[in-house]
Design an enzyme around this catalytic site. Structure first.
Site, mmCIF file in Angstrom:
data_model
loop_
_atom_site.group_PDB
_atom_site.id
_atom_site.type_symbol
_atom_site.label_atom_id
_atom_site.label_comp_id
_atom_site.label_asym_id
_atom_site.label_seq_id
_atom_site.Cartn_x
_atom_site.Cartn_y
_atom_site.Cartn_z
ATOM 1 N N SER A 544 0.843 -1.188 0.000
ATOM 2 C CA SER A 544 0.000 0.000 0.000
ATOM 3 C C SER A 544 0.888 1.252 0.000
ATOM 4 C CB SER A 544 -0.966 -0.037 1.174
ATOM 5 O OG SER A 544 -2.016 0.878 0.994
ATOM 6 N N ASP A 629 -9.795 -3.460 -5.580
ATOM 7 C CA ASP A 629 -9.180 -2.658 -4.524
ATOM 8 C C ASP A 629 -9.810 -1.270 -4.481
ATOM 9 O OD1 ASP A 629 -7.480 -1.318 -2.749
ATOM 10 O OD2 ASP A 629 -5.737 -2.455 -3.412
ATOM 11 N N HIS A 664 -8.275 -4.680 -1.506
ATOM 12 C CA HIS A 664 -7.021 -4.207 -0.923
ATOM 13 C C HIS A 664 -6.382 -5.230 0.016
ATOM 14 C CE1 HIS A 664 -4.216 -0.955 -0.262
ATOM 15 N NE2 HIS A 664 -4.352 -1.039 1.054
#
Length: 689
Positions: A544, A629, A664
């Protein structure tokens, strides 16, 4: 369809180039892969599938290793496991797993009874879904009704439902596009509040009040967050007197609205209006509030209290724990007779116990130099038992009850690790690396005790360094597969987190963001110099915002790393932050900057990984993403890989894996996620040979 080019004897996909110009402040950038943003374009799906096929082709010789790693990691996990029950009201709540099951079964037993009630069976509910997640459970005050919500896509849009726990019936309530876990019962056992998400920004921005048996279209809007820079959540306070709506602009300001839980027509009352650079959190106790606040220059926060009737006036607040330069006040838990404060000093958590009446206090002793401790689930007020969690790089996650009166510590459970695990075979260390500007960066390390520390071992360095998130030293049974094969594992606690206090975060965001990247690189060089890592076997991993870190270090110092794993990486910083229609963009201007400001634009552009890819050699790289995501859109890693393929001047591996069914957090399910870990570890182990 994706074109094909030769690469290392195999056929690598090459995304079509369709130049798209973006002009900002008179400066024009040409993005050849902008078209990959269109998830409805069949060519986009074809390209992602081609990359997945290429990865499998390249990794085919490692199929056996991947299967071995997966079986090994799965084999360390007890399948028929159960959590330690916690008491709330008249019941003990817990989750358990069944052999062969991917998802938890949520259960409870009435206090004093051995009869189990199954609230939800995740395995049954997930049938037919490639992705499945339960977003939190809330039981009504009378113990008879359950709010739960499920996501079957990975986009974090949860569908809320209500179950009658007496009859087992799922009621007619079905509310879509809610925030998972963000709901709260009122005191009448018929009314509840929930947060609805805006479908463009994917931010929860509206709180509705619902009465059982009525249509969702009739629900009353009780609060709307009109500033899309704020994240919003809702919860019932521990005292049960209030439903609290929390709005937070990360690193900037916060605000709470309180609703009287006993009045199902009550309107929200603002506790204290948001103010620039004032962040606060509140806890209600009997006739007063405790306020964790950074007012009056308390950068690391101080704890104050106020009578309920005076709480809205800061001049009436009284200091309980003053601000300290060397200690970050992280959180608190309130009991009838005790106050528990979670503090962080020199990067480590400390739990401080204070008697409410006498003021006597003490700290828990954990007995290790590198560890993580945290306040766990404590819904009961009138108890002397504190439930807390503990883990370290060598100690599996453990659950304790601590008697705050007698100071007796009782281990309730240490997570069982199958396969002959013996913690005495491993060593952990903590050291400080001096960065180029003099900052002292904590680094936590773990390795097998028979691993030579003479500059010959492969080392995997992990970090995050954003949003004030701390990367604490926790145990991982999966990580043993690397350690047992001779790897050293290091966590670099770089600036941008809160490990060393609030200033640590401030020194790693906005116009100081490059400190984050420099810290990581300086730690890498130090680990080689100190002979923890072989100079040709140093690997890096981040996800991330940590994936942004990976892209930045690859552009800056590619020669340092044999390989890099970038998970769901945020790499197209400027283009994403210019587009306010993308979920989460506006709420993060204070983290990265707003590129509509020229100075911010130029600074962000100077480190944005996608914009700074050059015609040079890069490390072997594995990139992962999820098609659904909602945090870092799939096209960022996809575009980055396409541009790296176009420009890089090496024959190193460049692989992209897109999970076509997840978001995600990757694949759902207890064991499915291990397949990605096995892929990552096989990639690293093969390169370390």
């Amino acid at each position: 369809m994706a074109e094909i080019i030769s690469g290392k004897g195999l056929q690598a996909p090459k995304a079509a180039q369709r130049p798209h110009e973006i002009t900002t402040h008179g400066h024009t950038r040409t993005d050849k892969y902008y078209w990959l943003k269109d998830r409805d374009n069949p060519e986009v799906i074809d390209y992602l599938n081609a990359e997945n096929a290429y990865l499998e082709e390249v990794m085919a010789p490692l199929k056996g290793l991947r299967e071995e790693l997966f079986s090994e990691m799965k084999g360390r996990i007890r399948e028929d496991d159960e959590s330690v029950p916690y008491k709330e009201g008249n019941y003990l709540y817990y989750t358990r797993f069944i052999t062969g099951g991917e998802y938890p079964v949520y259960c409870r037993k009435k206090t004093g009874s051995e009869t189990e009630e199954i609230l939800l069976d995740g395995n049954e509910m997930a049938v037919g879904s490639d992705y499945f997640h339960v977003g939190g459970l809330e039981v009504s005050d009378n113990d008879q009704l359950l709010i739960f919500a499920t996501d079957t896509v990975g986009r974090r849009n949860y569908t809320l439902r209500v179950k009658n726990l007496v009859t087992g019936e799922i009621l007619g309530e079905e509310i879509r596009h809610t925030e998972g876990g963000n709901y709260a019962w009122a005191a009448d056992n018929r009314t509840f509040y929930y947060v609805l998400r805006d479908q463009q920004t994917l931010l929860g921005n509206k709180v509705y009040r619902h009465s059982l048996g009525t249509a969702a279209t009739e629900d009353e809007l009780v609060y709307e967050e009109t500033d899309n820079q704020y994240y919003m959540g809702i919860f019932r306070m521990k005292s049960k007197k209030y439903v609290a709506i929390a709005s937070e602009h990360i690193g900037v300001a916060s605000e709470f609205q309180l609703i009287d839980a006993a009045d199902n027509r009550a309107r929200p009352v603002t506790f204290l209006k948001r103010g620039d650079r004032h962040e606060y959190a509140i806890e209600h106790y009997e006739d007063r509030f405790y306020i964790r606040t950074n007012r009056d220059g308390a950068e690391n926060f101080q704890l104050m209290e106020a009578r309920e009737e005076d709480a809205h006036d800061p001049s009436q607040w009284k200091v309980v724990i003053p601000h300290r330069e060397e200690v970050f006040l992280e959180g608190l838990e309130i009991f009838k007779d005790f106050l528990v404060v979670q503090e962080r000093k020199e990067g480590l958590i400390h739990l401080r116990i204070i008697h409410q009446e006498t003021g006597d206090e003490h700290y828990l002793d954990f007995g290790e130099a590198v560890y993580t401790a945290f306040i766990s689930v404590n819904p009961e007020f009138d108890t002397h038992l504190l439930r807390f969690g503990y883990t370290s790089l060598t100690t599996p996650r453990s659950v304790f009850d601590y008697n705050m009166q007698t100071r007796e510590k009782i281990l309730l459970k240490e997570q069982e690790v199958l396969g002959g695990f013996d913690k005495s075979n491993y060593r952990s260390e903590r050291l400080f690396v001096t960065a180029r500007d003099g900052a002292r960066i904590p680094v936590s390390l773990v390795y097998r005790k028979d691993t030579p520390l003479n500059g010959t071992a492969p080392l995997l360095q992990y970090a995050y360094g954003s949003y004030g998130a701390t990367m604490d030293a926790a145990f991982s049974s999966g990580r043993l597969s690397l350690l047992d094969r001779g790897f050293v594992y290091a966590i670099a606690h770089i600036r941008g987190g809160l490990e060393m206090g609030r200033y640590w975060y401030e020194e790693g965001r906005m116009f100081r963001k490059k400190n984050t990247f420099n810290d990581f690189i300086d730690c890498s060089k130090a680990l080689i110099a100190l002979q923890y890592a072989a100079k040709d076997k140093l690997f890096a991993m981040g996800g991330s915002a940590g994936g942004l870190l990976m892209g930045a270090i690859m552009n800056d110092s590619p020669e340092l790393y044999r390989g890099v794993v970038a998970a769901v990486p945020f790499v197209d910083v400027v283009t994403t932050m210019l587009d306010e229609s993308i979920p989460l963009t506006t709420g993060e201007f204070e983290e990265w900057g707003n590129p509509k400001d020229r100075a911010s634009y130029e600074y962000m552009l100077s480190y944005s990984p996608y914009d700074n890819v050059e015609a040079k050699a890069y490390p072997n790289t594995l990139v992962t993403t999820g098609l659904h995501d909602s945090q870092v859109q799939y096209w960022e890693p996809a575009k980055w890989v396409a541009r790296l393929r176009e420009l890089k001047k090496d024959d190193h591996l460049l692989l992209l894996h897109t999970d076509m069914t997840s978001g995600h957090g990757g694949a759902s399910g207890r064991f499915a996620a291990l397949k990605i870990t096995a892929l990552e570890y096989a990639f690293l182990l093969d390169l370390a040979k």
